[in-house]
Design an enzyme around this catalytic site. Structure first.
Site, PDB file in Angstrom:
ATOM      1  N   ARG A 144       8.188  55.333  22.296  1.00 38.27           N
ATOM      2  CA  ARG A 144       7.651  56.685  22.090  1.00 38.27           C
ATOM      3  C   ARG A 144       7.396  56.955  20.611  1.00 38.27           C
ATOM      4  O   ARG A 144       6.347  57.480  20.220  1.00 38.27           O
ATOM      5  CB  ARG A 144       8.650  57.709  22.655  1.00 38.27           C
ATOM      6  CG  ARG A 144       8.329  59.154  22.327  1.00 38.27           C
ATOM      7  CD  ARG A 144       9.437  60.041  22.859  1.00 38.27           C
ATOM      8  NE  ARG A 144       9.225  61.441  22.564  1.00 38.27           N
ATOM      9  CZ  ARG A 144       9.626  62.037  21.446  1.00 38.27           C
ATOM     10  NH1 ARG A 144      10.247  61.335  20.501  1.00 38.27           N
ATOM     11  NH2 ARG A 144       9.409  63.330  21.267  1.00 38.27           N
TER      12      ARG A 144
ATOM     13  N   VAL B  90       7.061  54.776  18.086  1.00 38.90           N
ATOM     14  CA  VAL B  90       5.978  53.934  17.552  1.00 38.90           C
ATOM     15  C   VAL B  90       4.632  54.543  17.948  1.00 38.90           C
ATOM     16  O   VAL B  90       3.742  54.745  17.116  1.00 38.90           O
ATOM     17  CB  VAL B  90       6.077  52.483  18.106  1.00 38.90           C
ATOM     18  CG1 VAL B  90       4.797  51.708  17.840  1.00 38.90           C
ATOM     19  CG2 VAL B  90       7.271  51.753  17.504  1.00 38.90           C
TER      20      VAL B  90
ATOM     21  N   ARG C 205      10.856  36.909  29.360  1.00 39.11           N
ATOM     22  CA  ARG C 205      11.071  35.801  28.431  1.00 39.11           C
ATOM     23  C   ARG C 205      10.004  34.775  28.789  1.00 39.11           C
ATOM     24  O   ARG C 205      10.118  34.106  29.811  1.00 39.11           O
ATOM     25  CB  ARG C 205      12.486  35.231  28.581  1.00 39.11           C
ATOM     26  CG  ARG C 205      13.573  36.225  28.169  1.00 39.11           C
ATOM     27  CD  ARG C 205      14.945  35.587  28.109  1.00 39.11           C
ATOM     28  NE  ARG C 205      15.938  36.510  27.581  1.00 39.11           N
ATOM     29  CZ  ARG C 205      16.850  37.151  28.304  1.00 39.11           C
ATOM     30  NH1 ARG C 205      16.909  36.964  29.600  1.00 39.11           N
ATOM     31  NH2 ARG C 205      17.711  37.982  27.735  1.00 39.11           N
TER      32      ARG C 205
ATOM     33  N   ASP D 123      15.992  38.032  18.410  1.00 32.49           N
ATOM     34  CA  ASP D 123      15.534  36.898  17.594  1.00 32.49           C
ATOM     35  C   ASP D 123      14.324  36.179  18.184  1.00 32.49           C
ATOM     36  O   ASP D 123      13.387  35.821  17.463  1.00 32.49           O
ATOM     37  CB  ASP D 123      16.663  35.862  17.476  1.00 32.49           C
ATOM     38  CG  ASP D 123      17.608  36.226  16.352  1.00 32.49           C
ATOM     39  OD1 ASP D 123      17.316  37.185  15.616  1.00 32.49           O
ATOM     40  OD2 ASP D 123      18.633  35.538  16.217  1.00 32.49           O
ATOM     41  N   GLY D 124      14.377  35.945  19.508  1.00 34.69           N
ATOM     42  CA  GLY D 124      13.276  35.242  20.182  1.00 34.69           C
ATOM     43  C   GLY D 124      11.984  36.028  20.025  1.00 34.69           C
ATOM     44  O   GLY D 124      10.903  35.457  19.806  1.00 34.69           O
TER      45      GLY D 124
ATOM     46  N   THR E  84      18.705  44.831  21.080  1.00 40.04           N
ATOM     47  CA  THR E  84      19.457  44.016  22.045  1.00 40.04           C
ATOM     48  C   THR E  84      20.856  44.586  22.121  1.00 40.04           C
ATOM     49  O   THR E  84      21.412  44.998  21.095  1.00 40.04           O
ATOM     50  CB  THR E  84      19.531  42.521  21.655  1.00 40.04           C
ATOM     51  OG1 THR E  84      20.602  41.908  22.405  1.00 40.04           O
ATOM     52  CG2 THR E  84      19.819  42.294  20.184  1.00 40.04           C
ATOM     53  N   ILE E  85      21.416  44.602  23.318  1.00 43.37           N
ATOM     54  CA  ILE E  85      22.766  45.181  23.443  1.00 43.37           C
ATOM     55  C   ILE E  85      23.799  44.340  22.697  1.00 43.37           C
ATOM     56  O   ILE E  85      24.875  44.813  22.370  1.00 43.37           O
ATOM     57  CB  ILE E  85      23.209  45.319  24.919  1.00 43.37           C
ATOM     58  CG1 ILE E  85      23.298  43.959  25.622  1.00 43.37           C
ATOM     59  CG2 ILE E  85      22.312  46.286  25.659  1.00 43.37           C
ATOM     60  CD1 ILE E  85      24.139  43.994  26.895  1.00 43.37           C
TER      61      ILE E  85
ATOM     62  N   ARG F 237      49.587  45.305  36.263  1.00 42.67           N
ATOM     63  CA  ARG F 237      48.862  44.037  36.249  1.00 42.67           C
ATOM     64  C   ARG F 237      48.298  43.719  34.865  1.00 42.67           C
ATOM     65  O   ARG F 237      48.347  44.550  33.954  1.00 42.67           O
ATOM     66  CB  ARG F 237      47.665  44.121  37.205  1.00 42.67           C
ATOM     67  CG  ARG F 237      48.056  43.964  38.649  1.00 42.67           C
ATOM     68  CD  ARG F 237      46.817  44.139  39.521  1.00 42.67           C
ATOM     69  NE  ARG F 237      47.131  43.879  40.914  1.00 42.67           N
ATOM     70  CZ  ARG F 237      46.364  44.255  41.927  1.00 42.67           C
ATOM     71  NH1 ARG F 237      45.255  44.937  41.713  1.00 42.67           N
ATOM     72  NH2 ARG F 237      46.710  43.968  43.162  1.00 42.67           N
TER      73      ARG F 237
ATOM     74  N   MET G 179      29.403  41.382  28.079  1.00 42.10           N
ATOM     75  CA  MET G 179      28.226  40.596  27.662  1.00 42.10           C
ATOM     76  C   MET G 179      28.244  40.306  26.168  1.00 42.10           C
ATOM     77  O   MET G 179      29.074  40.828  25.426  1.00 42.10           O
ATOM     78  CB  MET G 179      26.949  41.329  28.039  1.00 42.10           C
ATOM     79  CG  MET G 179      26.470  41.000  29.428  1.00 42.10           C
ATOM     80  SD  MET G 179      24.830  41.658  29.719  1.00 42.10           S
ATOM     81  CE  MET G 179      24.402  40.771  31.215  1.00 42.10           C
TER      82      MET G 179
ATOM     83  N   ARG H 276      26.179  37.194  25.113  1.00 42.58           N
ATOM     84  CA  ARG H 276      25.602  35.847  24.993  1.00 42.58           C
ATOM     85  C   ARG H 276      26.508  34.950  24.162  1.00 42.58           C
ATOM     86  O   ARG H 276      27.515  34.492  24.668  1.00 42.58           O
ATOM     87  CB  ARG H 276      24.191  35.915  24.374  1.00 42.58           C
ATOM     88  CG  ARG H 276      23.355  34.701  24.715  1.00 42.58           C
ATOM     89  CD  ARG H 276      22.022  34.734  24.020  1.00 42.58           C
ATOM     90  NE  ARG H 276      21.206  35.831  24.441  1.00 42.58           N
ATOM     91  CZ  ARG H 276      20.275  35.742  25.387  1.00 42.58           C
ATOM     92  NH1 ARG H 276      20.051  34.599  25.985  1.00 42.58           N
ATOM     93  NH2 ARG H 276      19.555  36.771  25.729  1.00 42.58           N
TER      94      ARG H 276
ATOM     95  N   ALA I 126      43.064  46.734  24.040  1.00 43.00           N
ATOM     96  CA  ALA I 126      43.309  45.373  24.552  1.00 43.00           C
ATOM     97  C   ALA I 126      44.386  44.702  23.705  1.00 43.00           C
ATOM     98  O   ALA I 126      44.483  44.945  22.501  1.00 43.00           O
ATOM     99  CB  ALA I 126      42.008  44.567  24.487  1.00 43.00           C
TER     100      ALA I 126
ATOM    101  N   LYS J 120      56.684  46.503  28.198  1.00 46.06           N
ATOM    102  CA  LYS J 120      55.266  46.781  28.514  1.00 46.06           C
ATOM    103  C   LYS J 120      54.944  46.209  29.892  1.00 46.06           C
ATOM    104  O   LYS J 120      55.363  45.093  30.212  1.00 46.06           O
ATOM    105  CB  LYS J 120      54.367  46.158  27.432  1.00 46.06           C
ATOM    106  CG  LYS J 120      52.904  46.526  27.574  1.00 46.06           C
ATOM    107  CD  LYS J 120      52.118  46.172  26.327  1.00 46.06           C
ATOM    108  CE  LYS J 120      50.619  46.294  26.535  1.00 46.06           C
ATOM    109  NZ  LYS J 120      50.169  47.638  26.890  1.00 46.06           N
TER     110      LYS J 120
HETATM  111  O1  F6P Z   1      20.762  39.504  25.261  1.00 44.67           O
HETATM  112  C1  F6P Z   1      21.216  40.433  26.158  1.00 44.67           C
HETATM  113  C2  F6P Z   1      21.944  39.789  27.295  1.00 44.67           C
HETATM  114  O2  F6P Z   1      22.318  40.796  28.208  1.00 44.67           O
HETATM  115  C3  F6P Z   1      23.131  38.920  26.916  1.00 44.67           C
HETATM  116  O3  F6P Z   1      24.283  39.675  26.646  1.00 44.67           O
HETATM  117  C4  F6P Z   1      23.259  38.032  28.116  1.00 44.67           C
HETATM  118  O4  F6P Z   1      23.837  36.806  27.768  1.00 44.67           O
HETATM  119  C5  F6P Z   1      21.823  37.825  28.519  1.00 44.67           C
HETATM  120  O5  F6P Z   1      21.080  38.899  27.993  1.00 44.67           O
HETATM  121  C6  F6P Z   1      21.632  37.786  30.017  1.00 44.67           C
HETATM  122  O6  F6P Z   1      20.306  37.496  30.262  1.00 44.67           O
HETATM  123  P1  F6P Z   1      19.650  37.573  31.718  1.00 44.67           P
HETATM  124  O7  F6P Z   1      19.506  39.005  32.066  1.00 44.67           O
HETATM  125  O8  F6P Z   1      18.356  36.893  31.575  1.00 44.67           O
HETATM  126  O9  F6P Z   1      20.603  36.886  32.639  1.00 44.67           O
END
Ligand code: F6P
Length: 320
Positions: free
Chosen positions: A22, A24, A73, A104-105, A126-127, A163, A170, A172, A187, A214
């Protein structure tokens, strides 16, 4: 000077991409530029899947997750032939400049097109927040908050049953989501690619904490580092604490973007058009020391990302 600017989103979608689209589009339109939306990233560009964007076409999208331009992709675009077709499509549509929103890609794709004569500016989205040149990528805040909300729910049941929860988030190859949500959810340990982990040390810690009273434990695992199911089984076998693994998965990529993601996406979109209007090209937008800056794409791709080692250490220290 009359200009035609293409916009595409590529790679994994990220909440906030729509706010960037939006921004841009409207920043370009107010300058009198023509704006072309390209669907499905570089694949859509190769296939000529594009349409002219007017101001109303980007109404009511900034609060939506995903990308209204769709994403892909593209393997075709990795070939020289695919890149030449993409350039031809730009010429046919009169596109002289392209805003490429993604990771990056996506920026490597922008570089390929730049070499063929299309002026490109990349916007980091990217998340995973794993783009080297920038402290922040669009979508990271929303993804962390989504993970946080899920983990808070898991903790309710983990606590009720005494537990150990092993939650895979996520990222990557990057531990930025993991270390931040680990700190935000208390954690006892996070397992990330950036720091070697020792399952015996984690189990020893749990056994010790159990001996001090704990009764429930949380371990966050970054995707791609360890197998969360296996880690849970090892913890249960070595400590006697019943353990369950949860993989949060793609839920982290969806949802309405947070205020922060909308604002940063809006600023980056505006900045991208300012850059093009000033005659710049082949740039990537980045956040450095909290401010928007831009780098040459080649330089940006060669930078090294900082991992928050301090946060990783301190969350462990607080697990007493
Ligand atoms: O780059 C974002 C991401 O969600 C990564 O955290 C994860 O490894 C990858 O994409 C998953 O890709 P796909 O949705 O193609 O499985």
């Amino acid at each position: 000077m009359s200009r035609t600017i293409g916009i595409l989103t590529s790679g994994g979608d990220a909440p906030g991409m729509n706010a960037a689209i939006r921004s841009v589009a409207r920043s370009a339109l107010v300058r009198g530029f023509k704006v072309i939306g390209i669907r499905r990233g570089y694949q859509g560009l190769i296939e000529g899947d594009m349409f002219e964007i007017g101001p109303r076409d980007v109404s009511d999208i900034m609060h939506k997750g995903g990308t209204t331009l769709f994403t892909a992709r593209s393997t075709d675009f990795t070939t020289e032939e695919g890149q030449k077709i993409a350039k031809k499509r730009c010429d046919e549509a009169g596109i002289d400049s392209l805003i490429c929103i993604g990771g990056d890609g996506t920026f490597r794709g922008a570089l390929d097109l730049h070499k063929l004569g299309v002026k490109c500016v990349g916007i980091p989205a990217t998340i995973d927040n794993d783009i080297q040149c920038t402290e922040y990528t669009i979508g990271f805040d929303t993804a962390m908050n989504t993970a946080l909300e899920m983990i808070d729910k898991i903790k309710d049941t983990e606590m009720s049953h005494n537990r150990c929860s092993v939650v895979e988030v996520m990222g990557r190859h990057a531990g930025h989501i993991a270390v931040n949500v680990g700190a935000a959810t208390g954690a006892i340990e996070v397992v990330t690619a950036e720091r070697e982990y020792d399952i015996n040390a984690i189990c020893g810690r749990i056994a010790y904490l159990k001996s001090t009273g704990k009764q429930h434990f949380l371990v966050i695992v970054a995707e791609g580092v360890g197998n969360s199911e296996q880690i849970a089984q090892q913890i249960e076998a070595k400590t006697g604490v019943t353990s369950r693994a949860t993989v949060l998965g793609h839920v982290q990529r969806g949802g309405s973007p947070t205020c922060w993601d909308r604002v940063i996406a809006t600023k980056m979109g505006y900045y991208a058009i300012e850059l093009l209007a000033s005659g710049a090209e082949n740039r990537v937008i980045a956040v450095r020391n909290g401010k928007l800056v831009d780098y040459d794409i080649v330089e940006a791709l060669g930078m090294k990302k900082r991992y928050d080692e301090r946060l990783h250490s301190l969350l462990g220290e607080l697990a007493i």
